[in-house]
Design a protein around this motif. Structure first.
Motif, mmCIF file in Angstrom:
data_model
loop_
_atom_site.group_PDB
_atom_site.id
_atom_site.type_symbol
_atom_site.label_atom_id
_atom_site.label_comp_id
_atom_site.label_asym_id
_atom_site.label_seq_id
_atom_site.Cartn_x
_atom_site.Cartn_y
_atom_site.Cartn_z
ATOM 1 N N ARG A 92 70.852 -76.642 -10.396
ATOM 2 C CA ARG A 92 71.063 -75.068 -10.643
ATOM 3 C C ARG A 92 70.465 -74.498 -11.761
ATOM 4 O O ARG A 92 70.551 -75.277 -12.588
ATOM 5 C CB ARG A 92 72.327 -74.638 -10.599
ATOM 6 C CG ARG A 92 72.705 -73.134 -10.491
ATOM 7 C CD ARG A 92 74.201 -72.528 -10.866
ATOM 8 N NE ARG A 92 75.030 -73.476 -10.139
ATOM 9 C CZ ARG A 92 76.332 -73.272 -10.312
ATOM 10 N NH1 ARG A 92 76.976 -72.412 -11.336
ATOM 11 N NH2 ARG A 92 77.465 -74.170 -9.655
ATOM 12 N N VAL A 113 63.811 -61.140 -3.775
ATOM 13 C CA VAL A 113 65.169 -61.362 -3.515
ATOM 14 C C VAL A 113 65.989 -60.000 -3.797
ATOM 15 O O VAL A 113 66.826 -59.800 -2.890
ATOM 16 C CB VAL A 113 65.583 -62.409 -4.426
ATOM 17 C CG1 VAL A 113 67.289 -62.888 -4.161
ATOM 18 C CG2 VAL A 113 64.989 -63.770 -3.887
ATOM 19 N N TRP A 160 68.569 -68.902 -3.218
ATOM 20 C CA TRP A 160 68.470 -67.937 -4.006
ATOM 21 C C TRP A 160 69.916 -67.031 -3.602
ATOM 22 O O TRP A 160 69.938 -66.670 -2.573
ATOM 23 C CB TRP A 160 67.483 -66.716 -4.426
ATOM 24 C CG TRP A 160 66.391 -67.266 -5.416
ATOM 25 C CD1 TRP A 160 65.153 -67.751 -4.962
ATOM 26 C CD2 TRP A 160 66.517 -67.281 -6.548
ATOM 27 N NE1 TRP A 160 64.511 -68.099 -6.107
ATOM 28 C CE2 TRP A 160 65.184 -67.598 -7.196
ATOM 29 C CE3 TRP A 160 67.250 -66.660 -7.466
ATOM 30 C CZ2 TRP A 160 64.921 -67.522 -8.529
ATOM 31 C CZ3 TRP A 160 67.058 -66.372 -8.768
ATOM 32 C CH2 TRP A 160 65.709 -67.167 -9.452
ATOM 33 N N VAL A 200 72.368 -63.693 -4.434
ATOM 34 C CA VAL A 200 72.175 -62.326 -5.164
ATOM 35 C C VAL A 200 73.433 -61.466 -4.757
ATOM 36 O O VAL A 200 73.824 -61.489 -3.819
ATOM 37 C CB VAL A 200 70.641 -61.571 -4.976
ATOM 38 C CG1 VAL A 200 70.580 -61.478 -3.361
ATOM 39 C CG2 VAL A 200 70.742 -60.414 -5.645
ATOM 40 N N LEU A 203 71.985 -62.913 -10.030
ATOM 41 C CA LEU A 203 71.095 -63.788 -9.379
ATOM 42 C C LEU A 203 71.437 -65.246 -9.717
ATOM 43 O O LEU A 203 71.458 -65.421 -11.060
ATOM 44 C CB LEU A 203 69.654 -63.548 -9.232
ATOM 45 C CG LEU A 203 69.097 -62.355 -8.539
ATOM 46 C CD1 LEU A 203 68.907 -61.363 -9.693
ATOM 47 C CD2 LEU A 203 67.885 -62.328 -7.738
ATOM 48 N N VAL A 262 62.000 -63.117 -7.852
ATOM 49 C CA VAL A 262 63.190 -62.654 -8.226
ATOM 50 C C VAL A 262 63.258 -61.105 -7.808
ATOM 51 O O VAL A 262 64.204 -60.562 -7.302
ATOM 52 C CB VAL A 262 63.579 -62.609 -9.570
ATOM 53 C CG1 VAL A 262 64.733 -61.702 -10.161
ATOM 54 C CG2 VAL A 262 63.874 -64.056 -10.132
ATOM 55 N N HIS A 322 69.798 -69.320 -8.836
ATOM 56 C CA HIS A 322 69.004 -70.151 -8.142
ATOM 57 C C HIS A 322 69.102 -71.804 -8.057
ATOM 58 O O HIS A 322 69.688 -72.261 -9.208
ATOM 59 C CB HIS A 322 67.594 -70.035 -8.563
ATOM 60 C CG HIS A 322 66.457 -70.870 -7.945
ATOM 61 N ND1 HIS A 322 65.747 -71.828 -8.785
ATOM 62 C CD2 HIS A 322 65.940 -70.893 -6.781
ATOM 63 C CE1 HIS A 322 64.939 -72.487 -7.958
ATOM 64 N NE2 HIS A 322 65.212 -72.035 -6.743
#
Length: 261
Positions: free
Chosen positions: A210, A123, A232, A234, A221, A120, A223
């Protein structure tokens, strides 16, 4: 240039993605037309980023939060004289930002599911880097049949590139990025003044999936998996609109696949 809306409290709610959808859309349109409000938006985001970098990574005490509230109300703390405290403009903004950050922002950061995952953080870092160094895309095109072939020979997989312009998320282009030590495809879509980075690579699921939304450093975010890809997404879009984007992307990338709405 000035604008009566630049000091509107709604702009702070817009920054944090906490407005109702119709108000969020109003600000999307207004920010696209108003330089003064865009400048104020950039200032608020810079203030928020600075607070998150310097505040302690733990939930502050209730006494600390109450002291900040008293400061904003210019009330005495303890036995201080009962006098009004006049803060300069930047001081008031900083104190207000502190109250918001300790009351809500840090709670999101520590409480969001998956927010502590190193992926995370990568990202979000990649998203911020792409915006700051003006390296959002390597291939600039709103045509999916231009962007998709561009990845041929550059990656060991072919990413799906659905055209979502009619759904309100036009394609901007694509680039090669890195995540978790491997090359990934980065597709960039747009919603008003917002940019959405979608990082994807081959996955293992045979149906659309998801996970729960994640908040990290003020960004939302999402995923999931679809069309044999893990991804991912964002953006600084509010959570509802980012989830709408993901739903539409999954459906466009894998029409008819089990689990795709």
């Amino acid at each position: 240039m000035t604008c009566e809306h630049a000091s509107d409290a709604g702009l702070s709610g817009y920054v944090d993605g906490e407005l109702p959808v119709e108000q969020q859309h109003w600000w999307d349109q207004h920010l696209g037309e108003c330089p003064a409000c865009r400048a104020e938006l950039a200032r608020l985001r810079a203030l928020s980023a600075s607070l998150k970098r310097h505040l302690p990574p733990r939930e502050p005490s209730s006494a600390f939060r109450e002291d900040l509230r008293r400061l904003l109300r210019a009330e005495p703390v303890g036995r201080r004289p009962r006098s009004r405290i006049r803060l300069p403009e930047w001081g008031a903004a900083l104190a207000a930002g502190l109250v918001f950050a300790v009351g809500f922002g840090l709670g999101h950061q520590t409480g969001g599911a998956g927010a502590g995952d190193p992926i995370v953080a990568q990202v979000v870092a990649g998203h911020v880097r792409s915006l700051e160094v003006d390296h959002l895309v390597d291939v600039v095109s709103s045509e999916h049949h231009v962007v998709k072939p561009w990845f041929a020979g550059k990656l060991d997989f072919s990413p799906p590139v659905p055209d979502l312009a009619e759904e309100g998320f036009p394609l901007i282009g694509g680039r090669i990025d890195y995540l978790g030590g491997r090359q990934v495809a980065a597709l960039v879509y747009q919603r008003g003044p917002h940019r959405i980075n979608l990082l994807l690579w081959p996955g293992t699921a045979t149906r659309c999936t998801r996970g729960p939304s994640v908040v990290k450093q003020g960004f939302n975010l999402a995923h999931g998996q679809a069309a044999g890809m893990e991804f991912w997404a964002v953006s600084d879009l509010n959570r509802q609109e980012l989830e709408e984007f993901v739903t539409r992307w999954q459906h466009g990338a894998a029409p008819g696949e089990e689990g795709c709405a």
